[in-house]
Design a protein around this motif. Structure first.
Motif, PDB file in Angstrom:
ATOM      1  N   UNK A 168       5.777 -19.492   7.349  1.00  0.00           N
ATOM      2  CA  UNK A 168       4.340 -20.025   6.466  1.00  0.00           C
ATOM      3  C   UNK A 168       3.673 -18.505   6.170  1.00  0.00           C
ATOM      4  N   UNK A 169       3.538 -17.616   7.302  1.00  0.00           N
ATOM      5  CA  UNK A 169       3.117 -16.306   6.866  1.00  0.00           C
ATOM      6  C   UNK A 169       3.523 -15.709   6.030  1.00  0.00           C
ATOM      7  N   UNK A 170       4.994 -15.446   6.151  1.00  0.00           N
ATOM      8  CA  UNK A 170       5.920 -14.637   5.023  1.00  0.00           C
ATOM      9  C   UNK A 170       6.008 -15.163   3.856  1.00  0.00           C
ATOM     10  N   UNK A 171       5.930 -16.451   3.755  1.00  0.00           N
ATOM     11  CA  UNK A 171       5.705 -17.267   2.241  1.00  0.00           C
ATOM     12  C   UNK A 171       4.398 -16.985   1.698  1.00  0.00           C
ATOM     13  N   UNK A 172       3.481 -16.955   2.357  1.00  0.00           N
ATOM     14  CA  UNK A 172       2.067 -16.599   1.859  1.00  0.00           C
ATOM     15  C   UNK A 172       2.258 -15.118   1.435  1.00  0.00           C
ATOM     16  N   UNK A 173       2.729 -14.338   2.045  1.00  0.00           N
ATOM     17  CA  UNK A 173       2.538 -12.950   1.884  1.00  0.00           C
ATOM     18  C   UNK A 173       3.487 -12.474   0.648  1.00  0.00           C
ATOM     19  N   UNK A 174       4.533 -13.227   0.307  1.00  0.00           N
ATOM     20  CA  UNK A 174       5.422 -12.756  -0.737  1.00  0.00           C
ATOM     21  C   UNK A 174       4.865 -13.799  -2.087  1.00  0.00           C
ATOM     22  N   UNK A 175       4.159 -14.765  -1.761  1.00  0.00           N
ATOM     23  CA  UNK A 175       3.858 -15.616  -2.899  1.00  0.00           C
ATOM     24  C   UNK A 175       2.413 -15.342  -3.361  1.00  0.00           C
ATOM     25  N   UNK A 176       1.570 -14.470  -2.597  1.00  0.00           N
ATOM     26  CA  UNK A 176       0.241 -14.381  -3.002  1.00  0.00           C
ATOM     27  C   UNK A 176       0.072 -12.838  -3.189  1.00  0.00           C
ATOM     28  N   UNK A 177      -0.579 -12.684  -4.578  1.00  0.00           N
ATOM     29  CA  UNK A 177      -0.898 -11.255  -5.122  1.00  0.00           C
ATOM     30  C   UNK A 177      -1.765 -10.505  -3.965  1.00  0.00           C
ATOM     31  N   UNK A 178      -2.892 -11.545  -3.457  1.00  0.00           N
ATOM     32  CA  UNK A 178      -3.725 -10.996  -2.281  1.00  0.00           C
ATOM     33  C   UNK A 178      -2.993 -10.448  -1.272  1.00  0.00           C
ATOM     34  N   UNK A 179      -2.006 -11.285  -0.729  1.00  0.00           N
ATOM     35  CA  UNK A 179      -1.323 -10.924   0.373  1.00  0.00           C
ATOM     36  C   UNK A 179      -0.426  -9.741   0.384  1.00  0.00           C
ATOM     37  N   UNK A 180       0.479  -9.653  -0.915  1.00  0.00           N
ATOM     38  CA  UNK A 180       1.222  -8.572  -1.067  1.00  0.00           C
ATOM     39  C   UNK A 180       0.511  -7.230  -1.312  1.00  0.00           C
ATOM     40  N   UNK A 181      -0.707  -7.427  -1.836  1.00  0.00           N
ATOM     41  CA  UNK A 181      -1.599  -6.356  -2.235  1.00  0.00           C
ATOM     42  C   UNK A 181      -1.934  -5.679  -0.816  1.00  0.00           C
ATOM     43  N   UNK A 182      -2.285  -6.527   0.265  1.00  0.00           N
ATOM     44  CA  UNK A 182      -2.782  -5.755   1.395  1.00  0.00           C
ATOM     45  C   UNK A 182      -1.478  -5.013   1.879  1.00  0.00           C
ATOM     46  N   UNK A 183      -0.336  -5.749   1.962  1.00  0.00           N
ATOM     47  CA  UNK A 183       1.002  -4.949   2.563  1.00  0.00           C
ATOM     48  C   UNK A 183       1.115  -3.579   1.801  1.00  0.00           C
ATOM     49  N   UNK A 184       1.101  -3.740   0.326  1.00  0.00           N
ATOM     50  CA  UNK A 184       1.145  -2.512  -0.564  1.00  0.00           C
ATOM     51  C   UNK A 184       0.185  -1.370  -0.079  1.00  0.00           C
ATOM     52  N   UNK A 185      -0.851  -1.912  -0.026  1.00  0.00           N
ATOM     53  CA  UNK A 185      -2.332  -0.910   0.198  1.00  0.00           C
ATOM     54  C   UNK A 185      -1.804  -0.240   1.680  1.00  0.00           C
ATOM     55  N   UNK A 186      -1.487  -0.977   2.724  1.00  0.00           N
ATOM     56  CA  UNK A 186      -1.531  -0.380   4.068  1.00  0.00           C
ATOM     57  C   UNK A 186      -0.087   0.444   4.242  1.00  0.00           C
ATOM     58  N   UNK A 187       0.980   0.060   3.462  1.00  0.00           N
ATOM     59  CA  UNK A 187       2.102   0.969   3.672  1.00  0.00           C
ATOM     60  C   UNK A 187       2.272   2.126   2.837  1.00  0.00           C
ATOM     61  N   UNK A 188       1.656   2.297   1.699  1.00  0.00           N
ATOM     62  CA  UNK A 188       1.499   3.347   0.831  1.00  0.00           C
ATOM     63  C   UNK A 188       0.315   4.324   1.509  1.00  0.00           C
ATOM     64  N   UNK A 189      -0.761   3.532   2.138  1.00  0.00           N
ATOM     65  CA  UNK A 189      -1.560   4.106   3.113  1.00  0.00           C
ATOM     66  C   UNK A 189      -3.090   4.269   2.404  1.00  0.00           C
ATOM     67  N   UNK A 190      -4.009   4.163   3.269  1.00  0.00           N
ATOM     68  CA  UNK A 190      -5.321   4.202   2.833  1.00  0.00           C
ATOM     69  C   UNK A 190      -5.480   5.684   2.478  1.00  0.00           C
ATOM     70  N   UNK A 191      -6.472   5.875   1.403  1.00  0.00           N
ATOM     71  CA  UNK A 191      -6.800   7.435   1.211  1.00  0.00           C
ATOM     72  C   UNK A 191      -7.223   8.069   2.127  1.00  0.00           C
ATOM     73  N   UNK A 192      -6.835   9.355   2.513  1.00  0.00           N
ATOM     74  CA  UNK A 192      -7.511  10.485   3.385  1.00  0.00           C
ATOM     75  C   UNK A 192      -8.869  10.575   2.918  1.00  0.00           C
ATOM     76  N   UNK A 193      -9.812  11.093   3.554  1.00  0.00           N
ATOM     77  CA  UNK A 193     -11.195  11.066   2.984  1.00  0.00           C
ATOM     78  C   UNK A 193     -11.594  12.684   3.253  1.00  0.00           C
TER      79      UNK A 193
END
Ligand code: DHB
Length: 388
Positions: free
Chosen positions: A363-388
């Motif tokens: 259910x969690x994986x289905x949410x992740x791949x079917x929700x733009x909000x879920x996928x966006x969190x993965x994309x953001x974290x994977x490509x990395x939060x900006x250095x300050x």
């Protein structure tokens, strides 16, 4: 020897710090008990976040990552025998780069050598004394001569078996163990897919990564006490194939397995990351499980903060700068701890999982791949939060 900053550990974290300090006009000496060859031939992670790449480019280390690395604009999340692409560019306008840690190390070492850096590999019996007052680092060189370095600050960038970590008085130590590990291989085979595939299957997790057009890197979940020598090439391929199998007919290109090992797998944080004139960076202060490729990137993010803190302390005589290090670094450390833990628990099979746990995970994986909000969190974290 007298220097401004003594750096214990000449892996990517120690070398990147030495480089950034050099750019700021601050001298340092780097020591490491491993040889250059040992570090250069130890296979580690392969993915750089966007800002890790920018650090190499903008600080003048090297632009080889642009020529020999590969931009990846997304990854596949695979479960139920079906792949779902997470499109980083569409979701967050960022990419990550396939560029092995060994190449990051080679580039940083070449930059320090080019710039006249003082790097001392293959030493033994390193010890740090008097780190609250006037730090000294002593060690024995390959000819059995003792040496002493006197410095204004000492940085422990000496990895998961850090000797510096234990000098921090009354630390908090936070651990999380997992009931599995990773079996990692290098294989001489053509690529099986253009990007990385993170797979959840009823037989456990598998990750299909790459190194070159002819050498591939893959991992699969195994028991923590697994002995790599118990596995024939055929058995390894059969295990990987059944984990990626699906109705779409996907299968891996096979070939000779040229390297294999079982990777440690745990979460760890030590706080504070500083005591007196001693500061910790990278794995000396924290470890993440490998799912999500955060370890090296987190070490480089620590170093970015640390270079700023050290410059303010030593050049601008800002005494409060050192005090800010732990809280500045730990904010990102705990975000990365969560991300790595989340990727791990979402994709691995726990040996004691109930049917409820398994179906909730799907259910969690289905949410992740079917929700733009879920996928966006993965994309953001994977490509990395900006250095300050
Ligand atoms: C690699 C390792 C990782 O832990 C990961 O999440 C992705 C890629 C690698 O070695 O290629």
């Amino acid at each position: 020897t007298r220097t401004r900053v003594a750096i214990v550990g000449g892996g990517p974290a120690g070398l990147a710090l030495s480089h950034l300090l050099h750019v700021a006009g601050i001298d340092s000496v780097v020591i490491d008990n491993r040889t250059y060859h040992e570090i250069e031939t130890t296979h580690r992670a392969g993915i750089l976040e966007r800002d890790s790449v920018r650090l190499l480019l903008d600080s003048g280390v090297s632009d080889r990552v642009l020529r020999d690395g590969h931009e990846h604009q997304g990854i596949d999340i695979r479960f139920g025998g079906v792949s779902h692409r997470i499109d980083f560019q569409n979701l967050v306008g960022a990419s990550c780069w396939l560029y092995p840690q060994t190449d990051v190390f080679i580039d940083l070492h070449a930059a320090r050598t080019r710039d006249g850096g003082d790097l001392r590999y293959g030493i033994s019996e390193a010890a740090v004394t008097d780190h609250r007052d006037e730090p000294h680092v002593t060690y024995t060189d390959a000819d059995r001569r003792r040496h002493e370095i006197t410095a204004e600050l000492v940085v422990g960038a000496d990895g998961s078996r850090s000797i510096c970590r234990d000098l921090v008085a009354d630390p908090q130590r936070y651990f999380r163990e997992y009931p599995f590990a990773w079996f990692g291989i290098l294989a001489e085979a053509p690529q099986s897919a253009p990007e990385l595939i993170y797979t959840r299957s009823p037989h456990g997790f598998a990750l299909i990564s790459q190194r070159t057009p002819t050498v591939q890197r893959m991992y699969f979940q195994c028991d923590s006490d697994e002995n790599p020598d118990d596995w024939s090439d055929d058995r390894i391929w059969a295990e990987l194939q059944r984990r990626v199998a699906g109705d779409d007919g996907f299968s891996l290109n096979e070939g000779p397995i040229i390297q294999r090992s079982v990777l440690p797998f745990r979460s760890f944080v030590q706080s504070p990351m500083r005591d007196g004139k001693l500061l910790l960076a990278g794995d000396a202060a924290h470890t993440v499980p490998p799912t999500g490729a955060k370890g090296l990137n987190l070490a480089l993010a620590d170093v970015r903060v640390l270079a700023d803190v050290v410059e303010r302390a030593l050049v601008k005589n800002d005494d409060a700068a050192l005090d800010s290090y732990t809280s500045r670094a730990l904010t990102r450390v705990w975000k990365a701890q969560h991300f790595s833990y989340w990727m791990t628990t979402m994709l691995h099979r726990s040996p004691d999982a109930s049917d409820f746990d398994e179906l909730r995970q799907l259910g969690e994986l289905t949410t992740l791949v079917s929700s733009e909000a879920g996928s966006t969190y993965l994309a953001e974290g994977y490509t990395g939060w900006p250095h300050h």
